[in-house]
Motif scaffolding. Structure first.
Motif, mmCIF file in Angstrom:
data_model
loop_
_atom_site.group_PDB
_atom_site.id
_atom_site.type_symbol
_atom_site.label_atom_id
_atom_site.label_comp_id
_atom_site.label_asym_id
_atom_site.label_seq_id
_atom_site.Cartn_x
_atom_site.Cartn_y
_atom_site.Cartn_z
ATOM 1 N N ALA A 11 0.852 -1.209 0.000
ATOM 2 C CA ALA A 11 0.000 0.000 0.000
ATOM 3 C C ALA A 11 0.878 1.246 0.000
ATOM 4 O O ALA A 11 0.737 2.130 0.842
ATOM 5 C CB ALA A 11 -0.954 -0.020 1.188
ATOM 6 N N GLY A 12 1.819 1.294 -0.955
ATOM 7 C CA GLY A 12 2.550 2.534 -1.220
ATOM 8 C C GLY A 12 1.717 3.370 -2.185
ATOM 9 O O GLY A 12 0.532 3.079 -2.418
ATOM 10 N N SER A 13 2.320 4.389 -2.774
ATOM 11 C CA SER A 13 1.555 5.257 -3.676
ATOM 12 C C SER A 13 0.983 4.449 -4.844
ATOM 13 O O SER A 13 -0.171 4.650 -5.236
ATOM 14 C CB SER A 13 2.432 6.404 -4.185
ATOM 15 O OG SER A 13 3.592 5.884 -4.804
ATOM 16 N N ALA A 14 1.769 3.523 -5.397
ATOM 17 C CA ALA A 14 1.308 2.770 -6.572
ATOM 18 C C ALA A 14 0.181 1.802 -6.203
ATOM 19 O O ALA A 14 -0.840 1.742 -6.901
ATOM 20 C CB ALA A 14 2.472 2.008 -7.205
ATOM 21 N N ARG A 48 10.597 13.255 3.245
ATOM 22 C CA ARG A 48 10.647 12.535 1.964
ATOM 23 C C ARG A 48 9.618 13.181 1.049
ATOM 24 O O ARG A 48 8.435 13.233 1.380
ATOM 25 C CB ARG A 48 10.293 11.047 2.160
ATOM 26 C CG ARG A 48 11.337 10.207 2.834
ATOM 27 C CD ARG A 48 12.651 10.114 2.047
ATOM 28 N NE ARG A 48 12.518 9.831 0.622
ATOM 29 C CZ ARG A 48 12.369 8.636 0.086
ATOM 30 N NH1 ARG A 48 12.303 7.581 0.861
ATOM 31 N NH2 ARG A 48 12.290 8.484 -1.221
ATOM 32 N N VAL A 49 10.093 13.689 -0.062
ATOM 33 C CA VAL A 49 9.169 14.340 -0.999
ATOM 34 C C VAL A 49 9.331 13.747 -2.392
ATOM 35 O O VAL A 49 10.345 13.104 -2.697
ATOM 36 C CB VAL A 49 9.412 15.867 -1.080
ATOM 37 C CG1 VAL A 49 9.181 16.540 0.259
ATOM 38 C CG2 VAL A 49 10.789 16.188 -1.638
ATOM 39 N N SER A 50 8.347 13.987 -3.236
ATOM 40 C CA SER A 50 8.437 13.613 -4.652
ATOM 41 C C SER A 50 7.942 14.770 -5.489
ATOM 42 O O SER A 50 6.983 15.456 -5.109
ATOM 43 C CB SER A 50 7.581 12.380 -4.952
ATOM 44 O OG SER A 50 8.120 11.254 -4.304
ATOM 45 N N SER A 131 -0.031 -6.750 8.011
ATOM 46 C CA SER A 131 -0.282 -8.151 7.631
ATOM 47 C C SER A 131 0.911 -8.742 6.873
ATOM 48 O O SER A 131 1.508 -8.070 6.039
ATOM 49 C CB SER A 131 -1.513 -8.248 6.724
ATOM 50 O OG SER A 131 -2.651 -7.872 7.435
ATOM 51 N N ALA A 161 2.931 -4.652 -5.791
ATOM 52 C CA ALA A 161 3.229 -3.211 -5.756
ATOM 53 C C ALA A 161 4.028 -2.969 -4.484
ATOM 54 O O ALA A 161 3.839 -1.990 -3.777
ATOM 55 C CB ALA A 161 1.929 -2.403 -5.751
ATOM 56 N N GLY A 163 7.290 -2.482 -3.800
ATOM 57 C CA GLY A 163 8.527 -1.722 -3.698
ATOM 58 C C GLY A 163 9.783 -2.437 -4.187
ATOM 59 O O GLY A 163 9.726 -3.536 -4.734
ATOM 60 N N ALA A 185 21.984 9.067 -1.929
ATOM 61 C CA ALA A 185 21.284 10.358 -1.919
ATOM 62 C C ALA A 185 21.109 10.820 -0.476
ATOM 63 O O ALA A 185 20.528 10.101 0.344
ATOM 64 C CB ALA A 185 19.929 10.225 -2.596
ATOM 65 N N VAL A 187 19.250 13.301 1.900
ATOM 66 C CA VAL A 187 17.964 13.994 1.817
ATOM 67 C C VAL A 187 17.729 14.762 3.119
ATOM 68 O O VAL A 187 17.974 14.231 4.195
ATOM 69 C CB VAL A 187 16.847 12.935 1.595
ATOM 70 C CG1 VAL A 187 15.484 13.557 1.679
ATOM 71 C CG2 VAL A 187 17.034 12.243 0.261
ATOM 72 N N VAL A 224 17.905 16.862 -2.404
ATOM 73 C CA VAL A 224 18.306 15.485 -2.729
ATOM 74 C C VAL A 224 19.707 15.643 -3.292
ATOM 75 O O VAL A 224 19.883 16.107 -4.415
ATOM 76 C CB VAL A 224 17.360 14.831 -3.760
ATOM 77 C CG1 VAL A 224 17.801 13.382 -4.029
ATOM 78 C CG2 VAL A 224 15.923 14.863 -3.279
ATOM 79 N N LEU A 269 21.665 4.244 -3.933
ATOM 80 C CA LEU A 269 20.959 4.319 -5.224
ATOM 81 C C LEU A 269 21.350 3.140 -6.117
ATOM 82 O O LEU A 269 22.532 2.948 -6.426
ATOM 83 C CB LEU A 269 21.280 5.640 -5.921
ATOM 84 C CG LEU A 269 20.891 6.888 -5.122
ATOM 85 C CD1 LEU A 269 21.275 8.168 -5.861
ATOM 86 C CD2 LEU A 269 19.391 6.901 -4.802
ATOM 87 N N ASP A 287 7.880 0.396 -8.403
ATOM 88 C CA ASP A 287 9.235 0.049 -7.952
ATOM 89 C C ASP A 287 9.468 -1.458 -7.853
ATOM 90 O O ASP A 287 10.609 -1.905 -7.883
ATOM 91 C CB ASP A 287 9.531 0.697 -6.589
ATOM 92 C CG ASP A 287 10.093 2.110 -6.735
ATOM 93 O OD1 ASP A 287 9.848 2.741 -7.789
ATOM 94 O OD2 ASP A 287 10.770 2.596 -5.803
ATOM 95 N N ASN A 301 6.261 8.990 -10.466
ATOM 96 C CA ASN A 301 5.402 9.301 -11.620
ATOM 97 C C ASN A 301 5.291 8.100 -12.557
ATOM 98 O O ASN A 301 4.203 7.741 -13.002
ATOM 99 C CB ASN A 301 5.961 10.501 -12.380
ATOM 100 C CG ASN A 301 5.853 11.794 -11.595
ATOM 101 O OD1 ASN A 301 4.744 12.239 -11.294
ATOM 102 N ND2 ASN A 301 6.976 12.385 -11.232
#
Ligand SMILES: Cc1cc2nc3c(=O)[nH]c(=O)nc-3n(C[C@H](O)[C@H](O)[C@H](O)COP(=O)(O)OP(=O)(O)OC[C@H]3O[C@@H](n4cnc5c(N)ncnc54)[C@H](O)[C@@H]3O)c2cc1C
Length: 400
Positions: A11-14, A48-50, A131, A161, A163, A185, A187, A224, A269, A287, A301
């Motif tokens: 349950a990440g963004s994707a 943490r940003v995107s 879970s 999904a 990661g 990186a 941050v 970053v 990275l 990912d 994105n």
């Protein structure tokens, strides 16, 4: 025992975006997450940003989550990229007739929280947070998942999904190509003396790129700072004052003196690319299928466009009265999105290698190249379209 159309692991963004897209198409969905549910109490800290692009914004608008994500985001209208100690630079501003905003710097947790708040409103989505999967098996008829709670989920299709270290990818033995960028990186949130003027900046240094990303307060940015591993470790070991000096020098004081406003975090990275994204009724997105250097801020994105593409293909299957797990359809998804991921990985590699050395003749060439690209409208438009997420084969929901 639960019978579902689709089970999503992660349950990440994707994963959350895909769950929403599928529920809106009338499919029943389970989403399994090993961590806790996002909390709506938590205020964004921008650790943490995107950088989300307009293609993602269009999809999130259709899903009804964009106003709440944008409320915590910083829109930027300008981009400035330059090479340190060189005359090479390129600047982007929205063209007349286009939306003024080139992108938005969003807090990653805020994105997840807003998606989650929409997900829990959908009657056809079941969420399983905290879970662990104890069993995952495919049969000719469905995919069986057993959770540590003892719950058993049977679904037509299962989506990984989960990661970069995807359990699903490993469990299905989907082959993976990977290489180390030999960079990490660093941050952090930083305060800047001069206002950022809604500009996303990136300096290419000999040791790696430094991004200064505008935050909602004009005197704060997220950095970053990608650097060769030894240099990144050195930056992490510096005390705050020495780090601030090093950062200000690396930014060429473009925003005046810079100072830390948060702790520093470091991320190794690595390029990861699964050469197969489909095995029977199991398919990968985001990912779990690909990850690459964050220098162009495109990873999230691209993963969100995977989710949109998969949802679109499943909708077409349903409209044609065909099963959602049909191999032909899943392989069409794989072909489509692999082509987009390969282009992105190759571009990041070219940037990383192209700017990753200090040979004077190459530096001169790069400087000339950037100046030329800045002046030639055709070249600049293409670079701009890529940065805005408007190039490539976009899913319908993200088209402009
Ligand atoms: C330094 C840095 C800067 C970046 N900047 C940008 C940027 O500006 N713009 C951009 O577009 N992208 C950026 N990215 C990339 C972006 O962060 C990722 O591409 C994106 O977060 C991936 O989302 P995801 O949902 O695929 O994976 P994740 O966010 O990793 O979500 C996976 C989820 O799956 C869960 N999970 C894992 N294993 C299991 C399991 N076995 N069972 C159940 N759940 C599981 C995890 O707990 C997690 O919640 C950046 C990346 C880095 C490292």
């Amino acid at each position: 025992m639960q019978n579902l159309d689709v089970t999503i692991v992660g349950a990440g963004s994707a994963g959350l975006t895909l769950a929403l897209l599928l529920a809106k198409q009338g499919l029943s969905v389970a989403i399994i997450e090993k961590g806790p549910a996002p909390s709506s109490e938590q205020q964004p800290d921008y650790q943490r940003v995107s950088a989300l692009n307009p293609a993602t914004m269009r999809m999130f608008s259709t899903l009804g989550v964009w106003p709440d994500i944008a409320a915590h985001a910083a829109a930027y209208q300008h981009m400035h990229v330059w090479e340190a100690d060189s005359f090479g630079q390129i600047a982007f501003t929205a063209e007349p007739g286009q939306s003024a905003d080139l992108g938005w710097i969003c807090d990653n947790d805020a994105i997840r929280t807003q998606l989650y708040l929409q997900v829990v409103k959908q009657p056809t989505i079941q969420c399983y947070f905290d879970s662990t999967i104890t069993q995952l098996a495919q049969t000719a008829r469905d995919v069986l998942v057993q959770l540590n709670s003892g719950a058993i989920l049977l679904s037509q299709l299962l989506v990984g999904a989960d990661g970069i270290h995807s359990f699903v990818r490993q469990q299905q033995q989907l082959p993976l190509t990977h290489w180390d960028y030999d960079q990490q990186a660093v941050v952090a949130v930083i305060a800047c003396k001069e206002p950022h003027q809604a500009t996303a900046r990136q300096a290419f240094l000999a040791t790696g790129p430094l991004a200064l990303l505008p935050l909602p307060d004009p005197h704060y940015c997220s950095i970053v700072w990608s650097a060769d591993t030894a240099h990144a470790q050195h930056l992490m070991a510096l005390d705050d004052q020495a780090f601030n000096h090093a950062l200000t020098a690396a930014s060429q004081s473009v925003l005046g003196p810079l100072s830390l406003h948060s702790t520093r975090q470091v991320f190794p990275l690595t390029m990861r690319y699964a050469s197969e994204w489909v095995r029977g009724r199991v398919v990968l997105v985001a990912d779990a299928a690909h990850s690459f250097h964050p220098l162009a801020g495109q990873g999230m994105n691209l993963g969100l466009m995977d989710a949109a593409a998969l949802a679109q293909i499943l909708a077409e299957q349903m409209a044609a009265g065909k099963p959602i797990y049909e191999a032909r359809a899943l392989l069409a998804y794989q072909r489509w999105r692999k082509a987009e991921a390969q282009t992105m990985i190759a571009t990041m590699e070219a940037f990383k290698r192209g700017f990753g050395n200090d040979i004077p003749a190459l530096k001169l060439l790069r400087g000339a190249g950037l100046v030329l690209a800045n002046k030639l409208p055709g070249v600049k438009q293409k670079l701009m379209a890529a940065a805005l997420g408007n190039s490539g084969d976009l899913p319908e929901i993200a088209k402009y």
